[in-house]
Enzyme design. Structure first.
Site, PDB file in Angstrom:
ATOM      1  N   CYS A 232      27.009   9.930 -23.227  1.00 42.68           N
ATOM      2  CA  CYS A 232      26.008   8.882 -23.470  1.00 42.68           C
ATOM      3  C   CYS A 232      26.779   7.585 -23.659  1.00 42.68           C
ATOM      4  O   CYS A 232      27.018   7.155 -24.797  1.00 42.68           O
ATOM      5  CB  CYS A 232      25.168   9.224 -24.688  1.00 42.68           C
ATOM      6  SG  CYS A 232      24.376  10.858 -24.604  1.00 42.68           S
ATOM      7  N   ALA A 233      27.165   6.959 -22.582  1.00 42.28           N
ATOM      8  CA  ALA A 233      28.285   6.015 -22.588  1.00 42.28           C
ATOM      9  C   ALA A 233      27.972   4.598 -23.068  1.00 42.28           C
ATOM     10  O   ALA A 233      28.796   3.983 -23.735  1.00 42.28           O
ATOM     11  CB  ALA A 233      28.893   5.945 -21.194  1.00 42.28           C
ATOM     12  N   GLY A 236      29.646   1.043 -23.956  1.00 37.12           N
ATOM     13  CA  GLY A 236      30.893   1.135 -23.213  1.00 37.12           C
ATOM     14  C   GLY A 236      32.182   0.953 -23.981  1.00 37.12           C
ATOM     15  O   GLY A 236      33.265   1.109 -23.411  1.00 37.12           O
ATOM     16  N   LYS A 238      33.483   2.840 -26.347  1.00 35.53           N
ATOM     17  CA  LYS A 238      34.185   4.124 -26.416  1.00 35.53           C
ATOM     18  C   LYS A 238      34.739   4.502 -25.042  1.00 35.53           C
ATOM     19  O   LYS A 238      35.812   5.105 -24.931  1.00 35.53           O
ATOM     20  CB  LYS A 238      33.259   5.212 -26.946  1.00 35.53           C
ATOM     21  CG  LYS A 238      32.785   4.991 -28.375  1.00 35.53           C
ATOM     22  CD  LYS A 238      31.886   6.125 -28.831  1.00 35.53           C
ATOM     23  CE  LYS A 238      31.333   5.873 -30.214  1.00 35.53           C
ATOM     24  NZ  LYS A 238      30.360   4.758 -30.239  1.00 35.53           N
ATOM     25  N   ARG A 261      21.325  -0.971 -19.414  1.00 36.63           N
ATOM     26  CA  ARG A 261      22.494  -0.803 -20.279  1.00 36.63           C
ATOM     27  C   ARG A 261      23.731  -0.474 -19.447  1.00 36.63           C
ATOM     28  O   ARG A 261      24.833  -0.948 -19.728  1.00 36.63           O
ATOM     29  CB  ARG A 261      22.230   0.325 -21.288  1.00 36.63           C
ATOM     30  CG  ARG A 261      21.306  -0.061 -22.399  1.00 36.63           C
ATOM     31  CD  ARG A 261      20.758   1.176 -23.125  1.00 36.63           C
ATOM     32  NE  ARG A 261      21.807   2.000 -23.701  1.00 36.63           N
ATOM     33  CZ  ARG A 261      22.257   1.893 -24.944  1.00 36.63           C
ATOM     34  NH1 ARG A 261      21.759   0.963 -25.744  1.00 36.63           N
ATOM     35  NH2 ARG A 261      23.180   2.703 -25.410  1.00 36.63           N
ATOM     36  N   CYS A 355      26.182   7.507 -35.551  1.00 40.54           N
ATOM     37  CA  CYS A 355      26.252   6.443 -36.557  1.00 40.54           C
ATOM     38  C   CYS A 355      25.109   6.671 -37.541  1.00 40.54           C
ATOM     39  O   CYS A 355      24.351   5.757 -37.870  1.00 40.54           O
ATOM     40  CB  CYS A 355      26.194   5.051 -35.920  1.00 40.54           C
ATOM     41  SG  CYS A 355      24.794   4.759 -34.834  1.00 40.54           S
TER      42      CYS A 355
END
Length: 482
Positions: A232-233, A236, A238, A261, A355
Site C-alpha cells: 500500500c505504497a 511513497g 517508505k 495518489r 500509524c
C-alpha cells in the site's frame, strides 16, 4: 476562501468516518498541503471548545454558515493566525469578533485556565511538553550523510553529533541538529525548523519523514538486488526508503488503489531518483501471489489503511465509543491484507505497520494472523527500543510522542519458519528455570540401507591384529582334526 472550504469539507468527512485526516488532506490535491493539514488538525483538536463558542453566540443562526465552515473560521479568528481570506467572509467574521472573543474568555474563566492550550482534552495536554522534533531522512540515492551535514554547516547550522539519549531531542533549538540514535541516515532538528522551501528538499536530497515512519523499511532491510513489494505504497516515502536501502537495484513493486495518489507518488519518486520501482494502480488484495512476475519476491512491506489515531492531531477522537465499529472493519481489512502477503510462495519476511495506537489494529491483527499462518513467527525487533508491543507481543515495536518523540506507530515483522528437511530434525531447545537454554541431542534419523551395510561390515572386522591371528589358528586346528 478555498482553504476554509476545503478544510470544512475534510472535517465533515472525518466526522462521517469516510477517512483519516491525513488521507483526505492528501487526496484533496490542495495546492498547500501543509497549510491545509495544519488547519484541519488544529481545528479538530479544539472542536469541542469551538462548538461551545458557536452555540453560545448563536453564530450559525446569525450567519447561516454550516457548522464545519464556522469551526475553521472561528478557529483561525480566535486561536490561529487570523482569518486569511478577504471579502464577505472576513467582513462577517470581524463583525462578530467581539462576541466570539467574549465567549472564549468566559469558557476560560469557567474552567479556571488562562491559555488556549489548557482548554484542550486531556489526551492533548499530556503531549504538549513532548513536542515532536523535525526528522529529515538523507536520501542516499542522491547524496551522502556527510555531504548533507557539511552543506548545512555552511548555512549556519550547528551539528551536535549522534543522539546519546532521548532527552537530548527536547533541547534542540535554533539551528542545532543531531544524528539519530537508531537510524544513521536520519537527522533531527528543532520542531520549528522548516525545510519545505529548502534546496535540499526540492532537489530530493532529503526526505521529510517522521522517524516512526522510517522504521518499516529500515527493519525490513531488503538486500541489494532483491525483489520487494510495497503493498500500500502511496504517498511513497517508505517506497523511496526501500529503494535507497536496495541501492536502486533489484525490483520494487509498488501498489496503490488510488490513481491520484499514485500519480503524485510517481512525481515524488522521480524527484528522489528512484528507478528500480514498478508502479501499479491496483488493489494489493487482487494481486496474484502465484504470478510468475512475483516468483522471486522475498520481502514485503505492508502499511495498510488505518484509523490514523497515532497522528498527534487525532488524539481527541481515539477513545470515542462510536469508533468501535470502524475499528473492527479496519482490523478485518488489515488482517485480510496481512494474510494475503504471506501467500507469496517465496516470501521470507513481511513487515506490518500502522500509524494507529489501537490494539485492535495492531497486536490483535498480528495474533489472528499467526493463528492462520503457523509457518511464520515474530522477529524480536530492536532490543534497545524503549516502547514494546503489548504483552505477549513484546517482539513488536510501538512508538509515541512521550516515549519515543514520534507520532504513534506500531511495527511487527513476520518471518517464515525454517523448513524441516526430510530425514533431519532441528535441535530441541529447552528453556531452563532461570532463563538459560540447554541444547539437547539432535534426534537421529533411521539409517539408510547403505549405512546399515557399512555398519555391519565394520562390526565384522577384528578389533586388532592379534585377534585376527587367533582366529586363523583356530581354523587351522579344525582342519587338522578333520
Amino acid at each position: 476562501m478555498a482553504l476554509y472550504m476545503k478544510a470544512a469539507e475534510i472535517l465533515e468527512k472525518v466526522e462521517q468516518k469516510k477517512g483519516a485526516v491525513k488521507t483526505l488532506v492528501y487526496d484533496s490535491k490542495f495546492q498547500n498541503i501543509k497549510q491545509l493539514f495544519a488547519l484541519v488538525c488544529e481545528t479538530q483538536k479544539y472542536s469541542s471548545v469551538l462548538q461551545e463558542i458557536i452555540n453560545s453566540t448563536k453564530l450559525l443562526k446569525e450567519t447561516k454558515l454550516r457548522i464545519h465552515l464556522a469551526k475553521v473560521l472561528v478557529y483561525d479568528l480566535l486561536i490561529g493566525r487570523g482569518v486569511k481570506c478577504g471579502g464577505a467572509w472576513k467582513t462577517m467574521m470581524m463583525k462578530h469578533r467581539s462576541r466570539l472573543q467574549s465567549a472564549l474568555a468566559r469558557i476560560k474563566v469557567k474552567k479556571k485556565v488562562s491559555r488556549n492550550q489548557d482548554l484542550l482534552p486531556s489526551g492533548f495536554q499530556q503531549t504538549q511538553g513532548n513536542i515532536i522534533p523535525r526528522y529529515v531522512r538523507v536520501n542516499t540515492l542522491k547524496t551522502t550523510l556527510d555531504d548533507v551535514i557539511d552543506y548545512l554547516k555552511r548555512e549556519g547550522f550547528s551539528y551536535q553529533g549522534t543522539t546519546m539519549r532521548l532527552e537530548d531531542l527536547d533541547h534542540l533549538s535554533g539551528k542545532t541538529f543531531l544524528c539519530d540514535l537508531h537510524l544513521k541516515d536520519l537527522l533531527v532538528f528543532s520542531s520549528k525548523t522548516d525545510f519545505h522551501n529548502h534546496f535540499l528538499y526540492k532537489a530530493g536530497h532529503i526526505i521529510l519523514q517522521d522517524k516512526a515512519s522510517c522504521l518499516p523499511a529500515f527493519l525490513l532491510n531488503p538486500p541489494v538486488g532483491s525483489h520487494v513489494i510495497d503493498a500500500c505504497a502511496a504517498p511513497g516515502n517508505k517506497t523511496s526508503h526501500l529503494a535507497a536501502i536496495m541501492k536502486n537495484k533489484g525490483k520494487l513493486f509498488a501498489f496503490d488503489l488510488d490513481a491520484k495518489r499514485l500519480s503524485t507518488m510517481s512525481t515524488l519518486l522521480l524527484r528522489a531518483g528512484v528507478t528500480c520501482h514498478q508502479l501499479a494502480n491496483q488493489d494489493f488484495l487482487k494481486v496474484d501471489p502465484l504470478s510468475s512476475e512475483y516468483k522471486e519476491v522475498k520481502y514485503i512491506l505492508l502499511d495498510p489503511s488505518c484509523s490514523g489515531s497515532g497522528m498527534v492531531c487525532l488524539r481527541d477522537e481515539v477513545s470515542e465509543p462510536q469508533e468501535d465499529g470502524r475499528l473492527q472493519a479496519l482490523a478485518a481489512f488489515q488482517l485480510h491484507c496481512l494474510n494475503h502477503a504471506l501467500q507469496f510462495p517465496q516470501v521470507q519476511r513481511v513487515v506490518y505497520s500502522t500509524c494507529s495506537i489501537h490494539t485492535q489494529e495492531n497486536e490483535e491483527v498480528v495474533s489472528a494472523c499467526l493463528q492462520h499462518n503457523p509457518g511464520f513467527r515474530l522477529v524480536h525487533l530492536l532490543p534497545n527500543w524503549h516502547e514494546r508491543g503489548h504483552d505477549p507481543f513484546t517482539q513488536c515495536l510501538r512508538a509515541s510522542t512521550a516515549k519515543t518523540r514520534t507520532h504513534g506507530f506500531f511495527v511487527a515483522m513476520l518471518e517464515r519458519r525454517p523448513l524441516q528437511t526430510e530425514g533431519q530434525n532441528l535441535p530441541v531447545i529447552t528453556t531452563l528455570p532461570f532463563g538459560g537454554e540447554e541444547k539437547q541431542d539432535t534426534p537421529q534419523s533411521s539409517p539408510s540401507d547403505e549405512e546399515q551395510e557399512t555398519s555391519q561390515t565394520a562390526n565384522e572386522q577384528p578389533a586388532n591384529p592379534s585377534s585376527k591371528k587367533k582366529r586363523r589358528n583356530r581354523k587351522k586346528h579344525k582342519k587338522q582334526e578333520t
